[in-house]
Scaffold this motif. Structure first.
Motif, mmCIF file in Angstrom:
data_model
loop_
_atom_site.group_PDB
_atom_site.id
_atom_site.type_symbol
_atom_site.label_atom_id
_atom_site.label_comp_id
_atom_site.label_asym_id
_atom_site.label_seq_id
_atom_site.Cartn_x
_atom_site.Cartn_y
_atom_site.Cartn_z
ATOM 1 N N LEU A 136 26.732 63.612 -9.973
ATOM 2 C CA LEU A 136 27.795 63.783 -9.165
ATOM 3 C C LEU A 136 28.280 65.298 -9.459
ATOM 4 N N GLY A 137 28.146 65.654 -10.664
ATOM 5 C CA GLY A 137 28.818 66.849 -11.122
ATOM 6 C C GLY A 137 27.940 67.856 -10.584
ATOM 7 N N HIS A 138 26.647 67.918 -10.609
ATOM 8 C CA HIS A 138 25.664 68.694 -10.062
ATOM 9 C C HIS A 138 25.621 68.861 -8.673
ATOM 10 N N LEU A 139 25.646 67.606 -8.000
ATOM 11 C CA LEU A 139 25.804 67.595 -6.521
ATOM 12 C C LEU A 139 27.136 68.401 -6.029
ATOM 13 N N SER A 140 28.251 67.901 -6.718
ATOM 14 C CA SER A 140 29.684 68.558 -6.146
ATOM 15 C C SER A 140 29.515 70.462 -6.334
ATOM 16 N N SER A 141 29.255 70.520 -7.582
ATOM 17 C CA SER A 141 28.972 72.045 -8.066
ATOM 18 C C SER A 141 27.856 72.667 -6.737
ATOM 19 N N GLY A 142 26.904 72.263 -6.681
ATOM 20 C CA GLY A 142 25.844 72.712 -5.822
ATOM 21 C C GLY A 142 26.415 73.103 -4.126
ATOM 22 N N VAL A 143 27.242 71.953 -3.861
ATOM 23 C CA VAL A 143 27.832 72.071 -2.664
ATOM 24 C C VAL A 143 28.995 73.004 -2.521
ATOM 25 N N ASN A 144 29.612 73.060 -3.644
ATOM 26 C CA ASN A 144 31.008 74.185 -3.750
ATOM 27 C C ASN A 144 30.418 75.746 -3.827
ATOM 28 N N LEU A 145 29.419 75.642 -4.806
ATOM 29 C CA LEU A 145 28.949 77.071 -4.902
ATOM 30 C C LEU A 145 28.195 77.549 -3.723
ATOM 31 N N MET A 146 27.367 76.722 -2.793
ATOM 32 C CA MET A 146 26.858 77.092 -1.353
ATOM 33 C C MET A 146 28.052 77.436 -0.447
ATOM 34 N N PHE A 147 29.136 76.950 -0.508
ATOM 35 C CA PHE A 147 30.121 77.302 0.291
ATOM 36 C C PHE A 147 30.782 78.606 -0.160
ATOM 37 N N ALA A 148 30.651 78.916 -1.420
ATOM 38 C CA ALA A 148 31.346 80.209 -1.726
ATOM 39 C C ALA A 148 30.107 81.210 -1.787
ATOM 40 N N GLY A 149 29.171 80.991 -1.267
ATOM 41 C CA GLY A 149 28.002 82.004 -0.839
ATOM 42 C C GLY A 149 27.191 82.168 -2.195
ATOM 43 N N ARG A 150 27.265 81.568 -3.314
ATOM 44 C CA ARG A 150 26.383 81.723 -4.520
ATOM 45 C C ARG A 150 25.306 80.766 -4.406
ATOM 46 N N PHE A 151 24.520 81.130 -3.492
ATOM 47 C CA PHE A 151 23.255 80.311 -3.165
ATOM 48 C C PHE A 151 22.050 79.955 -4.058
ATOM 49 N N THR A 152 21.841 81.075 -5.110
ATOM 50 C CA THR A 152 20.993 80.701 -6.075
ATOM 51 C C THR A 152 21.691 79.612 -6.971
ATOM 52 N N GLU A 153 22.561 79.864 -7.461
ATOM 53 C CA GLU A 153 23.348 78.834 -8.455
ATOM 54 C C GLU A 153 23.426 77.475 -7.732
ATOM 55 N N ALA A 154 23.900 77.479 -6.306
ATOM 56 C CA ALA A 154 23.711 76.240 -5.706
ATOM 57 C C ALA A 154 22.523 75.473 -5.737
ATOM 58 N N ARG A 155 21.397 76.201 -5.432
ATOM 59 C CA ARG A 155 20.247 75.638 -5.682
ATOM 60 C C ARG A 155 19.964 75.047 -6.894
ATOM 61 N N LEU A 156 20.445 75.731 -7.859
ATOM 62 C CA LEU A 156 19.897 75.247 -9.277
ATOM 63 C C LEU A 156 20.598 73.991 -9.450
ATOM 64 N N HIS A 157 21.989 73.767 -9.022
ATOM 65 C CA HIS A 157 22.636 72.647 -9.406
ATOM 66 C C HIS A 157 22.032 71.416 -8.532
ATOM 67 N N LEU A 158 21.903 71.850 -7.153
ATOM 68 C CA LEU A 158 21.324 70.883 -6.158
ATOM 69 C C LEU A 158 19.913 70.182 -6.712
ATOM 70 N N GLU A 159 19.181 70.961 -6.918
ATOM 71 C CA GLU A 159 17.825 70.591 -7.831
ATOM 72 C C GLU A 159 17.973 69.696 -8.834
ATOM 73 N N GLU A 160 19.139 70.124 -9.721
ATOM 74 C CA GLU A 160 19.205 69.199 -10.877
ATOM 75 C C GLU A 160 19.616 67.879 -10.450
ATOM 76 N N ALA A 161 20.802 67.854 -9.494
ATOM 77 C CA ALA A 161 20.990 66.561 -9.018
ATOM 78 C C ALA A 161 19.852 65.513 -8.465
ATOM 79 N N LEU A 162 18.911 66.300 -7.514
ATOM 80 C CA LEU A 162 17.732 65.574 -7.295
ATOM 81 C C LEU A 162 16.946 65.341 -8.349
ATOM 82 N N SER A 163 16.801 66.058 -9.283
ATOM 83 C CA SER A 163 15.694 65.686 -10.531
ATOM 84 C C SER A 163 16.232 64.643 -11.393
#
Length: 167
Positions: free
Chosen positions: A45-72
């Motif tokens: 949940l922490g990685h999912l939420s971080s990824g979503v919030n970073l994506m909306f903040a325009g921090r796409f590279t960091e968002a990708r890392l968190h979302l990939e971590e949530a998926l892994s």
């Protein structure tokens, strides 16, 4: 689940209010606590939420890392339990938001592949809110890509889910 529901819920609340810095701070707290407790559900949940919030903040590279971590960290058993506590299937949402982030990073083929694979999985889970969310998030990507035929089909599917389940 209480220790993760509260910061996760607060993060989602503040993110929807546009207070992304505060939401991200809550995500960092959730990730820290989850690491300390070796709590895999909190990490998802922490990685999912971080990824979503970073994506909306325009921090796409960091968002990708968190979302990939949530998926892994995907575990079908624990994530089915999560659906009862947070209302959506984290894997479906992580996959959908990752598609959006990949598009913003210039990887449109990868983004569309994630998007296409996500909906059959969401249907298989038989959880209408997750399917509706996956479709809605995917619609953003299809709109950005300009695929009007796919966009029309996904809108039709989302409308059918919403009508059938009273959303």
């Amino acid at each position: 689940f209480e220790f993760i529901q509260i910061p996760y819920g607060q993060s989602r609340y503040y993110a929807h209010r546009g207070e992304l810095d505060l939401a991200h701070s809550l995500d960092e707290d959730l990730l820290r606590l989850s690491r300390e407790r070796n709590d895999s559900v909190g990490l998802i949940l922490g990685h999912l939420s971080s990824g979503v919030n970073l994506m909306f903040a325009g921090r796409f590279t960091e968002a990708r890392l968190h979302l990939e971590e949530a998926l892994s960290r995907y575990d079908p058993v624990s994530q089915l339990l999560l659906v009862r506590h947070v209302g959506v299937h984290p894997h479906v949402f992580a996959q959908a938001y990752l598609g959006n982030a990949l598009f913003c990073l210039g990887f449109s083929d990868q983004a569309l592949a994630r998007n296409s694979a996500n909906i059959p999985e969401a249907k298989r889970l038989a959880h209408p809110p997750s399917l509706a969310g996956g479709l809605a998030i995917g619609l953003r990507l299809l709109s950005l890509v300009g695929d009007d035929a796919a966009l029309d089909e996904w809108v039709r599917q989302l409308t059918a889910v919403a009508t059938e389940h009273g959303f």
